[in-house]
Scaffold this active site. Structure first.
Site, PDB file in Angstrom:
ATOM      1  N   ARG A  46       0.851  -1.185   0.000  1.00  0.00           N
ATOM      2  CA  ARG A  46       0.000   0.000   0.000  1.00  0.00           C
ATOM      3  C   ARG A  46       0.889   1.237   0.000  1.00  0.00           C
ATOM      4  O   ARG A  46       1.896   1.274   0.685  1.00  0.00           O
ATOM      5  CB  ARG A  46      -0.912   0.003   1.218  1.00  0.00           C
ATOM      6  CG  ARG A  46      -1.795  -1.233   1.285  1.00  0.00           C
ATOM      7  CD  ARG A  46      -2.991  -0.980   2.177  1.00  0.00           C
ATOM      8  NE  ARG A  46      -3.805  -2.150   2.379  1.00  0.00           N
ATOM      9  CZ  ARG A  46      -4.581  -2.726   1.482  1.00  0.00           C
ATOM     10  NH1 ARG A  46      -4.609  -2.284   0.262  1.00  0.00           N
ATOM     11  NH2 ARG A  46      -5.321  -3.771   1.777  1.00  0.00           N
ATOM     12  N   ARG A  77      -4.808   6.001  -4.469  1.00  0.00           N
ATOM     13  CA  ARG A  77      -5.613   5.132  -5.321  1.00  0.00           C
ATOM     14  C   ARG A  77      -5.780   5.771  -6.687  1.00  0.00           C
ATOM     15  O   ARG A  77      -5.621   6.983  -6.843  1.00  0.00           O
ATOM     16  CB  ARG A  77      -7.004   4.908  -4.715  1.00  0.00           C
ATOM     17  CG  ARG A  77      -7.005   4.228  -3.367  1.00  0.00           C
ATOM     18  CD  ARG A  77      -8.413   3.949  -2.865  1.00  0.00           C
ATOM     19  NE  ARG A  77      -9.004   2.825  -3.582  1.00  0.00           N
ATOM     20  CZ  ARG A  77      -9.928   2.914  -4.529  1.00  0.00           C
ATOM     21  NH1 ARG A  77     -10.401   4.069  -4.909  1.00  0.00           N
ATOM     22  NH2 ARG A  77     -10.403   1.831  -5.109  1.00  0.00           N
ATOM     23  N   SER A 112     -15.676  -6.830  -4.931  1.00  0.00           N
ATOM     24  CA  SER A 112     -15.110  -8.109  -4.491  1.00  0.00           C
ATOM     25  C   SER A 112     -15.650  -8.487  -3.114  1.00  0.00           C
ATOM     26  O   SER A 112     -15.785  -9.660  -2.802  1.00  0.00           O
ATOM     27  CB  SER A 112     -13.576  -8.051  -4.471  1.00  0.00           C
ATOM     28  OG  SER A 112     -13.120  -7.058  -3.573  1.00  0.00           O
ATOM     29  N   GLY A 147     -11.065   0.397  -9.789  1.00  0.00           N
ATOM     30  CA  GLY A 147      -9.920   1.173  -9.326  1.00  0.00           C
ATOM     31  C   GLY A 147      -9.292   0.493  -8.132  1.00  0.00           C
ATOM     32  O   GLY A 147      -9.836  -0.467  -7.591  1.00  0.00           O
ATOM     33  N   GLU A 202      -7.167  -5.223 -14.735  1.00  0.00           N
ATOM     34  CA  GLU A 202      -7.320  -6.322 -13.779  1.00  0.00           C
ATOM     35  C   GLU A 202      -8.775  -6.532 -13.359  1.00  0.00           C
ATOM     36  O   GLU A 202      -9.249  -7.665 -13.313  1.00  0.00           O
ATOM     37  CB  GLU A 202      -6.495  -6.043 -12.509  1.00  0.00           C
ATOM     38  CG  GLU A 202      -5.002  -6.067 -12.704  1.00  0.00           C
ATOM     39  CD  GLU A 202      -4.232  -5.592 -11.473  1.00  0.00           C
ATOM     40  OE1 GLU A 202      -3.001  -5.523 -11.568  1.00  0.00           O
ATOM     41  OE2 GLU A 202      -4.849  -5.278 -10.425  1.00  0.00           O
ATOM     42  N   ARG A 262     -12.053   5.058   5.828  1.00  0.00           N
ATOM     43  CA  ARG A 262     -10.637   4.947   5.470  1.00  0.00           C
ATOM     44  C   ARG A 262     -10.232   6.230   4.771  1.00  0.00           C
ATOM     45  O   ARG A 262     -11.013   6.810   4.038  1.00  0.00           O
ATOM     46  CB  ARG A 262     -10.407   3.780   4.506  1.00  0.00           C
ATOM     47  CG  ARG A 262     -10.864   2.452   5.033  1.00  0.00           C
ATOM     48  CD  ARG A 262     -10.500   1.378   3.998  1.00  0.00           C
ATOM     49  NE  ARG A 262     -11.362   0.233   4.182  1.00  0.00           N
ATOM     50  CZ  ARG A 262     -12.326  -0.119   3.353  1.00  0.00           C
ATOM     51  NH1 ARG A 262     -12.567   0.579   2.271  1.00  0.00           N
ATOM     52  NH2 ARG A 262     -13.049  -1.182   3.587  1.00  0.00           N
ATOM     53  N   ARG A 270     -15.609 -11.889 -10.667  1.00  0.00           N
ATOM     54  CA  ARG A 270     -16.093 -10.507 -10.816  1.00  0.00           C
ATOM     55  C   ARG A 270     -16.859 -10.366 -12.122  1.00  0.00           C
ATOM     56  O   ARG A 270     -16.510 -10.954 -13.127  1.00  0.00           O
ATOM     57  CB  ARG A 270     -14.914  -9.527 -10.784  1.00  0.00           C
ATOM     58  CG  ARG A 270     -15.403  -8.089 -10.597  1.00  0.00           C
ATOM     59  CD  ARG A 270     -14.287  -7.073 -10.650  1.00  0.00           C
ATOM     60  NE  ARG A 270     -13.282  -7.135  -9.628  1.00  0.00           N
ATOM     61  CZ  ARG A 270     -13.307  -6.440  -8.493  1.00  0.00           C
ATOM     62  NH1 ARG A 270     -14.345  -5.673  -8.204  1.00  0.00           N
ATOM     63  NH2 ARG A 270     -12.308  -6.521  -7.652  1.00  0.00           N
ATOM     64  N   LYS A 318     -21.832   3.351  -2.476  1.00  0.00           N
ATOM     65  CA  LYS A 318     -20.538   3.958  -2.809  1.00  0.00           C
ATOM     66  C   LYS A 318     -20.763   5.399  -3.257  1.00  0.00           C
ATOM     67  O   LYS A 318     -20.526   5.752  -4.414  1.00  0.00           O
ATOM     68  CB  LYS A 318     -19.843   3.171  -3.933  1.00  0.00           C
ATOM     69  CG  LYS A 318     -19.139   1.919  -3.482  1.00  0.00           C
ATOM     70  CD  LYS A 318     -17.863   2.268  -2.750  1.00  0.00           C
ATOM     71  CE  LYS A 318     -17.070   0.997  -2.468  1.00  0.00           C
ATOM     72  NZ  LYS A 318     -15.903   1.265  -1.664  1.00  0.00           N
TER      73      LYS A 318
END
Length: 181
Positions: free
Chosen positions: A10, A20, A40, A50, A69, A90, A116, A134
């Site tokens: 990270r 990010r 996920s 992202g 990905e 966060r 996914r 979100k």
């Protein structure tokens, strides 16, 4: 099944925000249909693809890698829409780009490894879907609608040094002055 990368490092900026990058992936340059992927953690919820930036990685490169990905798409990276902060649970600082999809893979890393899914949404529908769980992701699309679409001539955003970057926090809403939008 939740995604876990044992070798993941990270990265954080000077102020302790996790770095990010994400892309609003559009089917065409008209930017009327956006690609969302299943979360996920909560596979029945949709999110903007992202994730975390790797050490020494540029935000644009990280955004392209993440959509490859997570969504299994490649495309033409466009303008930086903005840098968004999330402070609630966060501390994240996310560089959000616009990407026009040029290639869609049938199978991709996250579809094979964690099942996914991806789906095209009209921008208005995507905002509704994202607002529930979100809201900061919905803000990306709200900002796009507020005047950063290619139709109004603001198709390029100059790159700004870190200390002068435009930040939009999750606490801010449509009350932004027009000069910030």
């Amino acid at each position: 099944m939740m995604k876990f990368k044992p070798n993941q490092t990270r990265t954080y900026d000077r102020e302790g925000f996790k770095k990010r990058a994400a892309c609003l992936c559009f089917r065409s340059e008209q930017e009327d249909e956006v690609l969302l992927v299943s979360s996920s953690r909560y596979p029945d919820q949709w999110i903007v693809p992202g994730g975390g930036m790797e050490p020494e990685e540029e935000p644009g490169g990280a955004a392209v890698r993440e959509v490859y990905e997570e969504a299994g798409v490649k495309g033409k990276l466009g303008r930086l829409l903005g840098i968004f902060e999330q402070n609630q649970d966060r501390k994240h600082r996310t560089y959000v780009y616009v990407l026009t999809v040029t290639e869609i893979l049938e199978d991709w890393e996250d579809s094979v490894n964690i099942g996914r899914k991806r789906e095209w949404f009209k921008v208005e529908d995507a905002i509704k879907v994202l607002q529930c769980h979100k809201p900061v992701h919905a803000e990306y699309l709200e900002k796009l609608k507020l005047g950063c679409s290619p139709a109004n001539g603001n198709s390029t955003v100059p790159s700004l040094p870190d200390n002068n970057a435009l930040f939009v926090t999750a606490a801010q809403t449509s009350g932004l002055p027009s000069s910030v939008r």
